[in-house]
Design an enzyme around this catalytic site. Structure first.
Site, mmCIF file in Angstrom:
data_model
loop_
_atom_site.group_PDB
_atom_site.id
_atom_site.type_symbol
_atom_site.label_atom_id
_atom_site.label_comp_id
_atom_site.label_asym_id
_atom_site.label_seq_id
_atom_site.Cartn_x
_atom_site.Cartn_y
_atom_site.Cartn_z
ATOM 1 N N ILE A 93 53.742 16.596 61.987
ATOM 2 C CA ILE A 93 54.377 15.283 62.164
ATOM 3 C C ILE A 93 53.285 14.277 62.565
ATOM 4 C CG2 ILE A 93 56.051 13.985 63.547
ATOM 5 C CD1 ILE A 93 57.442 15.993 61.743
ATOM 6 N N HIS A 109 58.830 28.236 66.988
ATOM 7 C CA HIS A 109 57.680 28.944 66.421
ATOM 8 C C HIS A 109 57.795 30.432 66.751
ATOM 9 C CE1 HIS A 109 53.640 29.377 64.872
ATOM 10 N NE2 HIS A 109 53.404 30.172 65.893
HETATM 11 C C1 GRF Z 1 60.835 30.532 61.593
HETATM 12 O O1 GRF Z 1 60.241 31.767 61.906
HETATM 13 C C2 GRF Z 1 60.372 29.465 62.526
HETATM 14 O O2 GRF Z 1 60.065 29.940 63.795
HETATM 15 C C3 GRF Z 1 59.120 28.961 61.853
HETATM 16 O O3 GRF Z 1 59.400 29.012 60.483
HETATM 17 C C4 GRF Z 1 60.361 30.027 60.231
HETATM 18 C C5 GRF Z 1 61.454 29.388 59.457
HETATM 19 O O4 GRF Z 1 62.413 30.308 59.008
HETATM 20 N N1 GRF Z 1 58.755 27.637 62.321
HETATM 21 P P1 GRF Z 1 63.762 29.775 58.338
HETATM 22 O O5 GRF Z 1 63.356 28.841 57.191
HETATM 23 O O6 GRF Z 1 64.519 29.042 59.401
HETATM 24 O O7 GRF Z 1 64.467 30.998 57.846
#
Ligand code: GRF
Length: 193
Positions: A93, A109
């Protein structure tokens, strides 16, 4: 109801967890918009199935990040969006949105930050051979997964565990944690004078 936009570039399982929590009243939020930088993101199918408007853009159509973020800020402003919730959004961002939404951009994350930031937090943890990893929800700043931490949940790495198994368990934790933490943030907001 807090008006939010969810940003997703991929599969959208966290978007789904947020949609489900909102539909079941566990999350007092109205998802005004799903934003994606990838037209093929499965998250967009989920948005459509939930009758949530989607806003898809291709960063390559813009001269700069400031240009597309200015365009996004205008759309978000029209809808009265108060928080940006990142759920697998694969771009940093920039200052335009950070200044427009101070302490109002949240990310999840799949690691115990500050360990293993950036791409593939799960793969990084496995490669490092740690016995414990986890999930972090944090405010977004200009860095890569560096903003103030709001909540963390530990996940043990089982001996000899396959990536698919660890991934499944981490995603399960994410899907429970993210709506709960968002609800805490939005409910505190409601009690401020
Ligand atoms: C998740 O593991 C999240 O922590 C990370 O990206 C992944 C996204 O997974 N930032 P989804 O698209 O929500 O299935």
């Amino acid at each position: 109801m807090t008006p939010i936009a969810v940003f997703a570039s991929g599969f959208g399982s966290n978007l789904q967890a947020i949609l489900d929590a909102a539909a079941q009243g566990r999350l007092q939020a109205k998802i005004e918009l799903v934003v994606s930088d990838r037209a093929k993101a499965y998250a967009l199918v989920r948005a459509k199935e939930a009758s949530i408007p989607a806003f898809v853009f291709n960063p390559r159509d813009y001269a700069s990040k400031a240009d597309y973020e200015t365009m996004l800020a205008a759309r978000l402003g029209e809808l009265g969006v108060e928080y940006l919730v990142l759920a697998g959004y694969m771009r940093l961002i920039g200052p335009t949105l950070l200044e427009r939404y101070p302490n109002r951009i949240i990310n999840i994350h799949p690691s115990l930050l500050p360990l293993f930031p950036g791409k593939d937090g799960i793969g990084q943890a496995l490669a490092a051979g740690v016995t414990e990893t986890g999930v972090t929800v944090h405010y977004v700043d200009e860095g890569m997964d560096t903003g103030p931490i709001i909540a963390q949940k530990r996940v043990p790495v089982l001996p000899g565990e396959e990536r698919s198994s660890l991934e499944r368990r981490i995603h399960g934790v994410e899907h429970r944690l993210y709506p709960r933490v968002l609800q805490q943030i939005f409910s505190q907001e409601g009690t401020k004078c």
